[in-house]
Design an enzyme around this catalytic site. Structure first.
Site, PDB file in Angstrom:
ATOM      1  N   GLY A  19       0.844  -1.205   0.006  1.00 47.49           N
ATOM      2  CA  GLY A  19       0.025  -0.052   0.034  1.00 47.49           C
ATOM      3  C   GLY A  19       0.809   1.234   0.028  1.00 47.49           C
ATOM      4  O   GLY A  19       2.322   1.150  -0.015  1.00 47.49           O
ATOM      5  N   GLY A  20       0.317   2.392   0.052  1.00 49.17           N
ATOM      6  CA  GLY A  20       1.106   3.765   0.090  1.00 49.17           C
ATOM      7  C   GLY A  20       0.313   4.736  -0.380  1.00 49.17           C
ATOM      8  O   GLY A  20      -1.076   4.611  -0.765  1.00 49.17           O
ATOM      9  N   GLY A  21       0.551   5.919  -0.197  1.00 52.36           N
ATOM     10  CA  GLY A  21      -0.035   7.367  -0.616  1.00 52.36           C
ATOM     11  C   GLY A  21       1.103   8.218  -1.161  1.00 52.36           C
ATOM     12  O   GLY A  21       2.187   7.849  -1.742  1.00 52.36           O
ATOM     13  N   GLY A  22       0.781   9.324  -0.932  1.00 49.80           N
ATOM     14  CA  GLY A  22       1.576  10.651  -1.597  1.00 49.80           C
ATOM     15  C   GLY A  22       2.750  10.780  -0.997  1.00 49.80           C
ATOM     16  O   GLY A  22       3.719  11.054  -1.481  1.00 49.80           O
ATOM     17  N   MET A  23       2.771  10.253   0.534  1.00 49.06           N
ATOM     18  CA  MET A  23       4.010  10.735   1.339  1.00 49.06           C
ATOM     19  C   MET A  23       4.840   9.456   1.433  1.00 49.06           C
ATOM     20  O   MET A  23       6.045   9.672   1.037  1.00 49.06           O
ATOM     21  CB  MET A  23       3.656  11.082   2.600  1.00 49.06           C
ATOM     22  CG  MET A  23       4.943  11.725   3.231  1.00 49.06           C
ATOM     23  SD  MET A  23       4.143  12.201   5.046  1.00 49.06           S
ATOM     24  CE  MET A  23       4.731  10.816   6.080  1.00 49.06           C
ATOM     25  N   LYS A  41       7.445   1.349   6.337  1.00 44.73           N
ATOM     26  CA  LYS A  41       6.929   2.382   5.732  1.00 44.73           C
ATOM     27  C   LYS A  41       8.170   3.424   5.148  1.00 44.73           C
ATOM     28  O   LYS A  41       8.840   3.901   6.050  1.00 44.73           O
ATOM     29  CB  LYS A  41       5.986   3.402   6.690  1.00 44.73           C
ATOM     30  CG  LYS A  41       5.143   4.357   5.984  1.00 44.73           C
ATOM     31  CD  LYS A  41       4.299   4.943   6.948  1.00 44.73           C
ATOM     32  CE  LYS A  41       3.136   5.786   6.150  1.00 44.73           C
ATOM     33  NZ  LYS A  41       1.958   6.264   7.263  1.00 44.73           N
ATOM     34  N   ASP A 135      -6.350  12.229  11.877  1.00 46.36           N
ATOM     35  CA  ASP A 135      -6.792  11.856  10.613  1.00 46.36           C
ATOM     36  C   ASP A 135      -7.451  10.327  10.537  1.00 46.36           C
ATOM     37  O   ASP A 135      -6.931   9.288  10.092  1.00 46.36           O
ATOM     38  CB  ASP A 135      -5.523  11.516   9.625  1.00 46.36           C
ATOM     39  CG  ASP A 135      -5.663  11.455   8.314  1.00 46.36           C
ATOM     40  OD1 ASP A 135      -6.828  11.781   7.785  1.00 46.36           O
ATOM     41  OD2 ASP A 135      -4.908  10.976   7.247  1.00 46.36           O
TER      42      ASP A 135
END
Length: 536
Positions: A19-23, A41, A135
């Site tokens: 998984g992951g995101g913008g950061m 991470k 969040d």
């Protein structure tokens, strides 16, 4: 740059991305020293030179590492290798709560209470250690296959003494789960997490978000100004006590919410207490605002919680069963429903006397035989095959022809192209004549005009042509013509709702000035016009 296959810190063998995101990106890895799986991470290398992002990444490690709770993802290690910054965390094998809601919503009352109570417990622990998550959303709740809910991603968490709430000039957090004070740009505290958890509860109960809109600003304004739709109207099967908890958590005024996450947990744990099973609906004022008085919450508190702990309720059993099915058959709604039916039949049969079990077994046997015969008949066509009459699609555009045939249950096979005097893209021949009978699902071939080369050259000389802009990935509101008209067509697609995913002509191709360009916009519901996008 991916770190798969690398060994970080001479200890962690990175196996695969999860998984992951913008950061940052999260990977599954193996700790060779302790011989266990961990989650790593890794901060995106493009951000490794940004001191503010590095500080935020470090803050996440510090915030999570300062907490020790069974419902908080544990942090084991933090490190840096050249420009690679990483955090080593507990590896949870299981879906996010968002994935679980998408698969099973609306959740059962037992699941809602079990999951929400664990999240409350984690938040209470964080708040007692002066950490506000900021969040909370179902994407940041992991569900282990043992039914344990764990809060993760403290990437924007801060100590309660901090008043800084923005990063690079914008409010942090996810707008659909914002508290009004986050949307306003005000001071964020523990009750902001309670509001966000209220949104998560609302989504578990109804399968929908309380507020949605075309832009982040419109959603934020709804958090600030609009009353929430009573979840009872969307799911009346959930006990009133749960609806009351949601509505109290979603109060616009922080002072009207629960005093603490611990107090909210007490109310959740008391949901199945006998005093609350017949709880009346909330009273409402004429203007639609919810009455601030919730009589059924009086006097339960800690005593009710202690009573509920003694109850033989099997809170979490449904969650375990669903998670096990997700492990075996991930993301398959039909087989999940079949799995639920099988579990129900097993439970019913377990409580039957022997003679009823015998009758039930015979009944099940005949049902299985009947279903097998029906399935075999459907496949082999024993009862005859439905036929469809071929329509005349010559003279229609390719897209229109495909739609007409699709409505008849006929698919399009090969599409050949030939020059002709007909307009480019017009069907000039079909392999089966009008009126012919085809089995439903069979296909016919089409021949499409490419236009006359000479005529095309002549028209090119006579008419001014303009190049079609690239609209792919653009929001609908940003799409405008550039010397031509835009025709918007809505169509189900994997792209985010409201974004363009195709155009005809394609980007870079020419269109007559003043002509029309069709742009397909992703929309999960039925479109306004049944014209399929190119190549469909």
């Amino acid at each position: 740059m991916s770190v798969e296959g690398r060994k970080l810190g001479d200890r962690y063998e990175v196996i695969s991305r999860v998984g992951g995101g913008g950061m940052a990106v999260v990977y599954k890895a193996r700790d060779v020293l302790l011989n266990r799986y961990v989650a790593i991470k890794v901060l995106n290398e493009s951000l490794s030179n940004d001191s503010e992002f590095v500080r935020r990444f470090s803050r996440e490690a510090q915030a999570a590492a300062s907490l020790s709770h069974p419902s908080v993802v544990s942090v084991y290690d933090v490190g840096q290798e050249n420009h690679t910054h990483y955090i080593v965390m507990e590896y949870i094998e299981g879906p996010t709560l968002k994935e679980y809601i998408q698969q099973y919503s609306p959740l059962t009352s037992e699941e809602i209470v079990s999951i929400a109570s664990q999240i409350c417990d984690a938040l209470a622990h964080a708040h007692e250690n002066q950490i506000v998550h900021r969040d909370i959303k179902p994407h940041n709740i992991l569900l282990g296959y043992n039914g344990r809910a764990k809060v993760t991603d403290f990437g924007i968490a801060r100590a309660t003494s901090s008043s800084t709430i923005t990063q690079a000039g914008s409010v942090m957090g996810s707008v659909h789960y914002f508290s009004p004070e986050q949307a306003r740009g005000g001071l964020i505290g523990e009750k902001s997490d309670i509001y966000s958890l209220g949104v998560v509860l609302y989504e578990m109960v109804t399968g929908e978000l309380p507020f949605d809109g075309d832009s982040a600003i419109s959603v934020a304004m709804k958090h600030l100004q609009e009353p929430v739709i009573d979840p009872e109207k969307l799911n009346p099967d959930v006990p009133q006590s749960i609806h009351h908890i949601i509505l109290k958590a979603l109060e616009k005024d922080p002072d009207q919410r629960f005093e603490s996450a611990r107090a909210m947990k007490h109310e959740l744990d008391a949901v199945f207490h006998y005093d609350r099973m017949e709880e009346p609906p909330l009273r409402t004022h004429r203007d639609g605002d919810l009455d601030k008085t919730i009589p059924a919450m009086k006097g339960l508190g800690h005593a009710a919680t202690e009573e509920s702990k003694k109850s033989p309720s099997k809170v979490g059993d449904q969650t375990l069963a669903n998670l096990e099915r997700l492990r075996q058959v991930p993301a398959d709604k039909d087989q999940t429903m079949l799995g639920r039916t099988v579990v129900w039949l097993e439970n019913v049969q377990a409580n039957m006397p022997w003679w009823q079990k015998l009758l039930f077994g015979l009944f099940t046997f005949f049902v299985i035989i009947a279903l097998a015969v029906f399935a075999f008949d459907a496949v082999m066509g024993w009862m005859g095959q439905d036929t469809a009459e071929v329509p005349d699609v010559v003279g229609k555009s390719r897209a229109e022809a495909v739609e007409v045939l699709k409505d008849k249950g006929i698919s399009v096979g090969d599409v050949n192209e030939e020059p002709s005097s007909e307009k480019k893209g017009t069907v000039i021949e079909q392999s089966e004549q009008e009126g012919a009978e085809l089995g439903e699902g069979e296909s016919i071939d089409l021949t499409v005009s490419t236009g006359s080369e000479k005529a095309g050259e002549h028209e090119q000389e006579q008419k001014e042509m303009v190049e079609v802009k690239d609209y792919i990935g653009e929001w609908e509101s940003n799409i405008q013509g550039a010397g031509y008209e835009i025709e918007i067509i809505y169509w189900p697609h994997s792209s985010k709702t409201g974004k363009a995913f195709a155009s005809d002509p394609a980007p870079g191709e020419k269109v007559e000035k003043g002509g029309t360009v069709r742009v397909w916009i992703s929309n999960p519901t039925e479109g306004k016009k049944k014209i399929p996008p190119p190549n469909q």
